[in-house]
Design an enzyme around this catalytic site. Sequence first.
Site, PDB file in Angstrom:
ATOM      1  N   ARG A 172      -5.072  -7.588  -2.987  1.00 29.60           N
ATOM      2  CA  ARG A 172      -4.637  -7.917  -1.625  1.00 29.60           C
ATOM      3  C   ARG A 172      -5.839  -8.289  -0.767  1.00 29.60           C
ATOM      4  O   ARG A 172      -5.757  -9.196   0.063  1.00 29.60           O
ATOM      5  CB  ARG A 172      -3.871  -6.738  -1.012  1.00 29.60           C
ATOM      6  CG  ARG A 172      -2.518  -6.476  -1.661  1.00 29.60           C
ATOM      7  CD  ARG A 172      -1.762  -5.377  -0.944  1.00 29.60           C
ATOM      8  NE  ARG A 172      -1.353  -5.785   0.387  1.00 29.60           N
ATOM      9  CZ  ARG A 172      -0.877  -4.945   1.318  1.00 29.60           C
ATOM     10  NH1 ARG A 172      -0.789  -3.651   1.036  1.00 29.60           N
ATOM     11  NH2 ARG A 172      -0.510  -5.390   2.494  1.00 29.60           N
ATOM     12  N   CYS A 230      -6.529  -0.679   6.468  1.00 29.05           N
ATOM     13  CA  CYS A 230      -5.732  -0.846   5.255  1.00 29.05           C
ATOM     14  C   CYS A 230      -4.606  -1.819   5.577  1.00 29.05           C
ATOM     15  O   CYS A 230      -4.827  -2.810   6.258  1.00 29.05           O
ATOM     16  CB  CYS A 230      -5.213   0.511   4.769  1.00 29.05           C
ATOM     17  SG  CYS A 230      -4.223   1.402   6.003  1.00 29.05           S
TER      18      CYS A 230
END
Length: 275
Positions: A172, A230
């Site tokens: 990601r 995050c």
Amino acid sequence: MNPIISASELAGESAGARPPVLLDVRWTLGGPPGRPAYEAGHLPGAVYVDLDSELAGPPGSGGRHPLPDPEEFGKAMRRAGVRADRPVVVYDGGLGWGAARAWWLLRWTGHQEVRVLDGGLAAWPGELSTEVPEPEPGDFTPKPGGLRLLDADEAAALARSGLLLDARAAERYRGDVEPIDRVGGHIPGAHSAPTTENVAGDGLFLAAGALRDRFAALGAAEAAEVGVYCGSGVSGAHEVLALELAGIPAALYAGSWSEWSSDPSRPVATGPDPR
């Protein structure tokens, strides 16, 4: 105070004169609700806390899990029996993310005695209970500011002046895949540091020395300041906890990638390199 507690230590304290308040924060990204799992079996005396509705505000421009309104968070904690003068232990199903979010929020709002059960429910050797307790209301009143919090602009600036860590999976970070947010990639200047590398195969945190070595290799030893983000401010809290175990204070960008990527005007970097 050590931010984590072992299962054996918790068993001893729970049987002592000053037992901690226990909060069950079972939650998984995209997984089933935690309440049914809690009702099927939890640590005796533990109160269930819902991450989506009690440890986060409504999703929107601030991200998928923006910080809750402090007053509403205080009400939820008091309903769970949290008191300012009594220790709190939080746990989840073992990944540690939900528990770390509760730990960070309580620390950020001023509670001084909060720990995460190392290894979560899977580490508990004793019997579980299906009895849902009705705790005496607590008295905890949140006073935000106990831990450093970043907004989007501050996170971008820290990526240039210090060390900004991206706690998501490496794919990601690189932008190879993005199953949730508008676009893949990372904040320019941020370094990849997946949360999953904070723990061993048994789900327990790495030893403090190993964590220090890990973060030193990423540049934390030389950085003037360290920050973490995050996807939505949940697993990032776990990284802040790991950094504290390593003796490194770190700020959290709570809006994280879900907030950053929602604004098309913000720059996005892709690939394995920070910039």
